[in-house]
Design a protein around this motif. Structure first.
Motif, PDB file in Angstrom:
ATOM      1  N   ASP A  62       0.868  -1.189   0.000  1.00 49.04           N
ATOM      2  CA  ASP A  62       0.000   0.000   0.000  1.00 49.04           C
ATOM      3  C   ASP A  62       0.905   1.239   0.000  1.00 49.04           C
ATOM      4  O   ASP A  62       1.902   1.276   0.719  1.00 49.04           O
ATOM      5  CB  ASP A  62      -0.914   0.017   1.236  1.00 49.04           C
ATOM      6  CG  ASP A  62      -2.139   0.906   1.036  1.00 49.04           C
ATOM      7  OD1 ASP A  62      -3.261   0.425   1.216  1.00 49.04           O
ATOM      8  OD2 ASP A  62      -1.952   2.107   0.690  1.00 49.04           O
ATOM      9  N   ARG A  73     -13.176   2.105   9.679  1.00 50.89           N
ATOM     10  CA  ARG A  73     -13.265   0.753   9.095  1.00 50.89           C
ATOM     11  C   ARG A  73     -11.925   0.047   8.926  1.00 50.89           C
ATOM     12  O   ARG A  73     -11.900  -1.163   8.740  1.00 50.89           O
ATOM     13  CB  ARG A  73     -13.973   0.815   7.738  1.00 50.89           C
ATOM     14  CG  ARG A  73     -13.168   1.542   6.664  1.00 50.89           C
ATOM     15  CD  ARG A  73     -14.003   1.759   5.419  1.00 50.89           C
ATOM     16  NE  ARG A  73     -13.234   2.307   4.330  1.00 50.89           N
ATOM     17  CZ  ARG A  73     -12.812   3.560   4.227  1.00 50.89           C
ATOM     18  NH1 ARG A  73     -13.070   4.409   5.204  1.00 50.89           N
ATOM     19  NH2 ARG A  73     -12.137   3.969   3.184  1.00 50.89           N
ATOM     20  N   LYS A  88       0.388   3.079   5.560  1.00 50.70           N
ATOM     21  CA  LYS A  88      -0.560   2.028   5.971  1.00 50.70           C
ATOM     22  C   LYS A  88       0.097   0.663   6.067  1.00 50.70           C
ATOM     23  O   LYS A  88      -0.256  -0.149   6.933  1.00 50.70           O
ATOM     24  CB  LYS A  88      -1.715   1.955   4.973  1.00 50.70           C
ATOM     25  CG  LYS A  88      -2.722   3.080   5.103  1.00 50.70           C
ATOM     26  CD  LYS A  88      -3.887   2.809   4.177  1.00 50.70           C
ATOM     27  CE  LYS A  88      -4.889   3.944   4.249  1.00 50.70           C
ATOM     28  NZ  LYS A  88      -6.016   3.728   3.331  1.00 50.70           N
ATOM     29  N   LEU A 112       1.269  -0.180  -6.450  1.00 54.12           N
ATOM     30  CA  LEU A 112       1.396  -1.233  -7.442  1.00 54.12           C
ATOM     31  C   LEU A 112       1.151  -0.654  -8.829  1.00 54.12           C
ATOM     32  O   LEU A 112       0.099  -0.072  -9.091  1.00 54.12           O
ATOM     33  CB  LEU A 112       0.390  -2.348  -7.160  1.00 54.12           C
ATOM     34  CG  LEU A 112       0.663  -3.630  -7.910  1.00 54.12           C
ATOM     35  CD1 LEU A 112       1.635  -4.501  -7.130  1.00 54.12           C
ATOM     36  CD2 LEU A 112      -0.614  -4.384  -8.193  1.00 54.12           C
TER      37      LEU A 112
HETATM   38  N1  LIG Z   1      -2.251   0.509  -7.000  1.00 54.75           N
HETATM   39  C1  LIG Z   1      -2.248   0.424  -5.676  1.00 54.75           C
HETATM   40  N2  LIG Z   1      -1.131   0.068  -5.010  1.00 54.75           N
HETATM   41  C2  LIG Z   1      -1.120  -0.027  -3.668  1.00 54.75           C
HETATM   42  N3  LIG Z   1      -2.188   0.241  -2.897  1.00 54.75           N
HETATM   43  C3  LIG Z   1      -3.326   0.612  -3.504  1.00 54.75           C
HETATM   44  C4  LIG Z   1      -3.415   0.733  -4.911  1.00 54.75           C
HETATM   45  N4  LIG Z   1      -4.661   1.135  -5.230  1.00 54.75           N
HETATM   46  C5  LIG Z   1      -5.329   1.266  -4.065  1.00 54.75           C
HETATM   47  N5  LIG Z   1      -4.533   0.963  -3.025  1.00 54.75           N
HETATM   48  C6  LIG Z   1      -4.863   1.002  -1.598  1.00 54.75           C
HETATM   49  O1  LIG Z   1      -6.039   0.266  -1.382  1.00 54.75           O
HETATM   50  C7  LIG Z   1      -6.672   0.736  -0.214  1.00 54.75           C
HETATM   51  C8  LIG Z   1      -8.158   0.792  -0.473  1.00 54.75           C
HETATM   52  O2  LIG Z   1      -8.809   0.920   0.770  1.00 54.75           O
HETATM   53  P1  LIG Z   1      -9.922   1.984   1.102  1.00 54.75           P
HETATM   54  O3  LIG Z   1     -10.691   2.348  -0.108  1.00 54.75           O
HETATM   55  O4  LIG Z   1     -10.649   1.422   2.278  1.00 54.75           O
HETATM   56  O5  LIG Z   1      -9.001   3.170   1.629  1.00 54.75           O
HETATM   57  P2  LIG Z   1      -8.873   4.720   1.287  1.00 54.75           P
HETATM   58  O6  LIG Z   1      -8.449   4.875  -0.132  1.00 54.75           O
HETATM   59  O7  LIG Z   1      -7.962   5.256   2.341  1.00 54.75           O
HETATM   60  O8  LIG Z   1     -10.330   5.259   1.533  1.00 54.75           O
HETATM   61  P3  LIG Z   1     -10.967   6.701   1.293  1.00 54.75           P
HETATM   62  O9  LIG Z   1     -11.626   6.574  -0.054  1.00 54.75           O
HETATM   63  O10 LIG Z   1     -11.921   6.877   2.406  1.00 54.75           O
HETATM   64  O11 LIG Z   1      -9.827   7.707   1.309  1.00 54.75           O
HETATM   65  C9  LIG Z   1      -6.073   2.097   0.096  1.00 54.75           C
HETATM   66  O12 LIG Z   1      -5.329   2.021   1.289  1.00 54.75           O
HETATM   67  C10 LIG Z   1      -5.201   2.397  -1.102  1.00 54.75           C
HETATM   68  O13 LIG Z   1      -4.033   3.127  -0.779  1.00 54.75           O
END
Ligand SMILES: Nc1ncnc2c1ncn2[C@@H]1O[C@H](COP(=O)(O)OP(=O)(O)OP(=O)(O)O)[C@@H](O)[C@H]1O
Length: 398
Positions: A62, A73, A88, A112
């Motif tokens: 992440d 959550r 994270k 990624l």
């Molecule tokens: N290409 C990627 N590489 C690494 N991590 C990713 C990639 N795309 C998405 N993520 C991660 O996937 C997770 C998705 O979780 P989630 O949607 O619950 O979190 P968020 O993006 O922090 O939420 P919010 O929309 O409330 O800001 C995130 O922590 C995001 O950083």
């Protein structure tokens, strides 16, 4: 011959005694490796149960940092790691080490991308897609096909969720078999736009861990199924039986035609480009004559509030959380279906706001299509998020 330690017998005793699980399954978990991409709403519960169950090696990928709005959550993170803005992947690893210090954790604070995906994901027995965007979903699916490993994919938004295991066995479909082309721009909303209940991501993430454990332990029945979850229905689950791999699938089908390698593919562009994220900089993106910064709206209101009418196009539930004084709430769908009806009043300028500055552009365009020259229609860049950052720090951010 088992290489479980005496401590392992004690720790995993409650699952070791399960009929059909036993020592062989625990041994398989101990020797297994899983990489979880996304340590957010889905990734946290998934990682928690995989670590607790004794999967020997867990990769966490992440690129993001912990924020307070994640804590509702993303249950591995906490107030300390949010206040520090800790990555994270690190924050999750910190929590997992307290749950199970006997397993190996590979922490990758990285986004990624096509250029690093193989490197980050190869060597694992199974991949969990716990991300939230279409380009990464396609990328993960293509890499899972290329590496020949199952992909346990989860999604959650609002009160609803989905779960599917792709690329399972010799003829399990991949993500592209089901969704050969990406959804078009407007159809995809994120949790930050549409909201999500923590228990929904918790349910789907936990089920992802369950599917992974079943596959690794040799307990999975192997039938490709799409599971749909709707928290407001009882029973909340429905399932759809899926066909086997599509012969014409561009990624996994024997007759499919792949255009270029994974590394050469621009997944973001193929999925319709990235969503612009306008911040409270006052910078104008797009047509400057149609857009203003939050500061400019503040100045206009100071100068002559009678000449500035504000239409807030957020859903009613969000307008009920907070709103600008004197604004009128007309949710986007209502406004777009009858824009002329909302061109009332004597103000010379009509300012359109929403939460982040995306919906307001759609609304402003709809109003302009029916307005005459007597009224200027401007949308506010960055929406109320910008208002809170640049004008009024006491205005709630959600
Ligand atoms: N290409 C990627 N590489 C690494 N991590 C990713 C990639 N795309 C998405 N993520 C991660 O996937 C997770 C998705 O979780 P989630 O949607 O619950 O979190 P968020 O993006 O922090 O939420 P919010 O929309 O409330 O800001 C995130 O922590 C995001 O950083």
């Amino acid at each position: 011959m088992s290489d479980l330690t005496l401590g392992d017998y004690q720790r995993y005793g409650r699952q070791l005694i399960l009929d059909g699980f036993g020592l062989p399954a625990q041994q398989k978990l101990k020797n297994a490796s899983v990489v979880v991409v996304g340590a957010g709403g889905l990734g946290c519960p998934a990682l928690q149960y995989l670590a607790a169950a004794g999967v020997g090696r867990l990769g966490i990928v992440d690129h993001d940092v912990v924020e307070v709005s994640n804590l509702q959550r993303q249950v591995l993170h906490n107030e300390n790691t949010a206040n520090m803005g800790m990555p994270k992947a690190e924050s999750a690893a910190l929590a997992l080490r307290k749950i199970n210090s006997t397993i190996q954790l590979d922490v990758h604070t990285a986004q990624l991308e096509p250029s690093n995906a193989r490197l980050l994901l190869e060597g694992y027995d199974l991949i969990l897609d716990c991300t939230d965007n279409a380009p990464t979903r396609y990328l993960l699916s293509d890499v899972a096909v290329a590496l020949g490993v199952p992909l346990v994919s989860g999604a959650a938004l609002g009160f609803d969720g989905q779960l599917c295991v792709y690329n399972l066995g010799v003829d399990g479909p991949c993500y592209r078999c089901l969704f050969p082309v990406p959804p078009t721009g407007g159809a995809v909303r994120s949790c930050s736009e549409a909201g999500v209940l923590g228990v929904v991501t918790g349910t789907i993430g936990t089920l992802q861990a369950l599917e992974a454990i079943k596959i690794l332990a040799g307990l999975h029945e192997g039938r490709p199924t799409l599971l749909l979850f709707s928290a407001l229905s009882m029973p909340p689950f429905r399932s759809i039986k899926l066909r086997a791999r599509s012969k014409t699938c561009a990624a996994c089908g024997q007759d499919g035609e792949r255009k270029g390698t994974i590394e050469e593919t621009d997944y973001v562009q193929w999925c319709g480009g990235a969503t612009p994220d306008f911040e409270a900089t006052g910078l104008v993106a797009g047509d400057a004559s149609k857009r203003v910064s939050a500061m400019a709206l503040r100045d206009a209101l100071k100068q002559d509030p009678t000449q500035a009418r504000i239409i807030d196009v957020r859903p009613r539930v969000e307008y009920g959380i907070c709103s600008l004084p004197g604004s009128t709430n007309v949710p986007l769908n209502e406004l777009v279906s009858s824009p002329a009806q909302h061109l009332t009043g004597s103000a010379s300028t009509l300012y359109v706001v929403c939460r982040l500055g995306n919906d307001s552009q759609i609304a402003a365009d709809a109003l302009r299509s029916v307005a005459d020259q007597s009224v200027r229609i401007l949308d506010v860049i960055g929406g109320l998020r910008s208002w809170s950052k640049a004008v009024d720090p006491t205005f709630p951010v959600y």
